[in-house]
Write a protein that holds these residues in place. Structure first.
Motif, mmCIF file in Angstrom:
data_model
loop_
_atom_site.group_PDB
_atom_site.id
_atom_site.type_symbol
_atom_site.label_atom_id
_atom_site.label_comp_id
_atom_site.label_asym_id
_atom_site.label_seq_id
_atom_site.Cartn_x
_atom_site.Cartn_y
_atom_site.Cartn_z
ATOM 1 N N SER A 18 0.828 -1.204 0.000
ATOM 2 C CA SER A 18 0.000 0.000 0.000
ATOM 3 C C SER A 18 0.865 1.257 0.000
ATOM 4 O O SER A 18 0.587 2.219 -0.735
ATOM 5 N N ILE A 19 1.916 1.276 0.807
ATOM 6 C CA ILE A 19 2.790 2.450 0.875
ATOM 7 C C ILE A 19 3.511 2.652 -0.448
ATOM 8 O O ILE A 19 3.569 3.773 -0.975
ATOM 9 N N VAL A 20 4.046 1.566 -1.019
ATOM 10 C CA VAL A 20 4.748 1.670 -2.301
ATOM 11 C C VAL A 20 3.793 2.139 -3.391
ATOM 12 O O VAL A 20 4.144 2.982 -4.223
ATOM 13 N N PHE A 21 2.584 1.623 -3.408
ATOM 14 C CA PHE A 21 1.608 2.016 -4.413
ATOM 15 C C PHE A 21 1.231 3.488 -4.280
ATOM 16 O O PHE A 21 1.129 4.202 -5.283
ATOM 17 N N LEU A 22 1.036 3.970 -3.061
ATOM 18 C CA LEU A 22 0.714 5.382 -2.855
ATOM 19 C C LEU A 22 1.864 6.285 -3.279
ATOM 20 O O LEU A 22 1.648 7.337 -3.883
ATOM 21 N N ILE A 23 3.099 5.884 -2.989
ATOM 22 C CA ILE A 23 4.261 6.659 -3.421
ATOM 23 C C ILE A 23 4.333 6.687 -4.944
ATOM 24 O O ILE A 23 4.623 7.721 -5.552
ATOM 25 N N PHE A 24 4.044 5.558 -5.589
ATOM 26 C CA PHE A 24 4.056 5.468 -7.040
ATOM 27 C C PHE A 24 3.006 6.401 -7.653
ATOM 28 O O PHE A 24 3.298 7.160 -8.581
ATOM 29 N N ILE A 25 1.800 6.379 -7.129
ATOM 30 C CA ILE A 25 0.728 7.246 -7.626
ATOM 31 C C ILE A 25 1.092 8.713 -7.408
ATOM 32 O O ILE A 25 0.912 9.549 -8.301
ATOM 33 N N PHE A 26 1.630 9.038 -6.227
ATOM 34 C CA PHE A 26 2.047 10.410 -5.947
ATOM 35 C C PHE A 26 3.145 10.848 -6.915
ATOM 36 O O PHE A 26 3.147 11.992 -7.394
ATOM 37 N N GLY A 27 4.075 9.954 -7.216
ATOM 38 C CA GLY A 27 5.157 10.266 -8.146
ATOM 39 C C GLY A 27 4.639 10.558 -9.547
ATOM 40 O O GLY A 27 5.115 11.469 -10.214
ATOM 41 N N ILE A 28 3.662 9.798 -10.001
ATOM 42 C CA ILE A 28 3.084 10.030 -11.327
ATOM 43 C C ILE A 28 2.405 11.394 -11.377
ATOM 44 O O ILE A 28 2.628 12.175 -12.309
ATOM 45 N N GLY A 56 4.961 14.199 -11.223
ATOM 46 C CA GLY A 56 5.692 14.273 -12.477
ATOM 47 C C GLY A 56 4.893 14.977 -13.558
ATOM 48 O O GLY A 56 5.425 15.830 -14.280
ATOM 49 N N VAL A 57 3.630 14.639 -13.681
ATOM 50 C CA VAL A 57 2.764 15.294 -14.669
ATOM 51 C C VAL A 57 2.595 16.768 -14.331
ATOM 52 O O VAL A 57 2.652 17.630 -15.211
ATOM 53 N N PHE A 58 2.435 17.071 -13.043
ATOM 54 C CA PHE A 58 2.281 18.463 -12.616
ATOM 55 C C PHE A 58 3.502 19.287 -12.999
ATOM 56 O O PHE A 58 3.388 20.367 -13.573
#
Length: 60
Positions: A11-21, A24-26
């Motif tokens: 869950s933590i890795v997935f949330l970090i991944f989503i936040f990173g995406i 990055g787009v921002f």
């Protein structure tokens, strides 16, 4: 229902991944919208200004 350590790590890795995406787009969109003129464009503008001043000086 049990919640083990593997689920928490996933869950933590997935949330970090989503936040990173999203970040990055921002930053990609932000950098494109606040694009500064390139160095060659600024040099070209300075040369154009010099040419105008020299032409003005020749006419006088």
């Amino acid at each position: 229902m049990t919640f083990n350590g593997g689920d928490a790590i996933f869950s933590i890795v997935f949330l970090i991944f989503i936040f990173g995406i999203f970040s990055g787009v921002f930053f990609l969109v932000w950098s494109l919208l606040t694009k500064k003129p390139s160095k060659s464009d600024r040099i070209e503008q300075k040369f154009d200004r010099i040419i105008v001043l020299l032409d003005k000086d020749k006419k006088e």
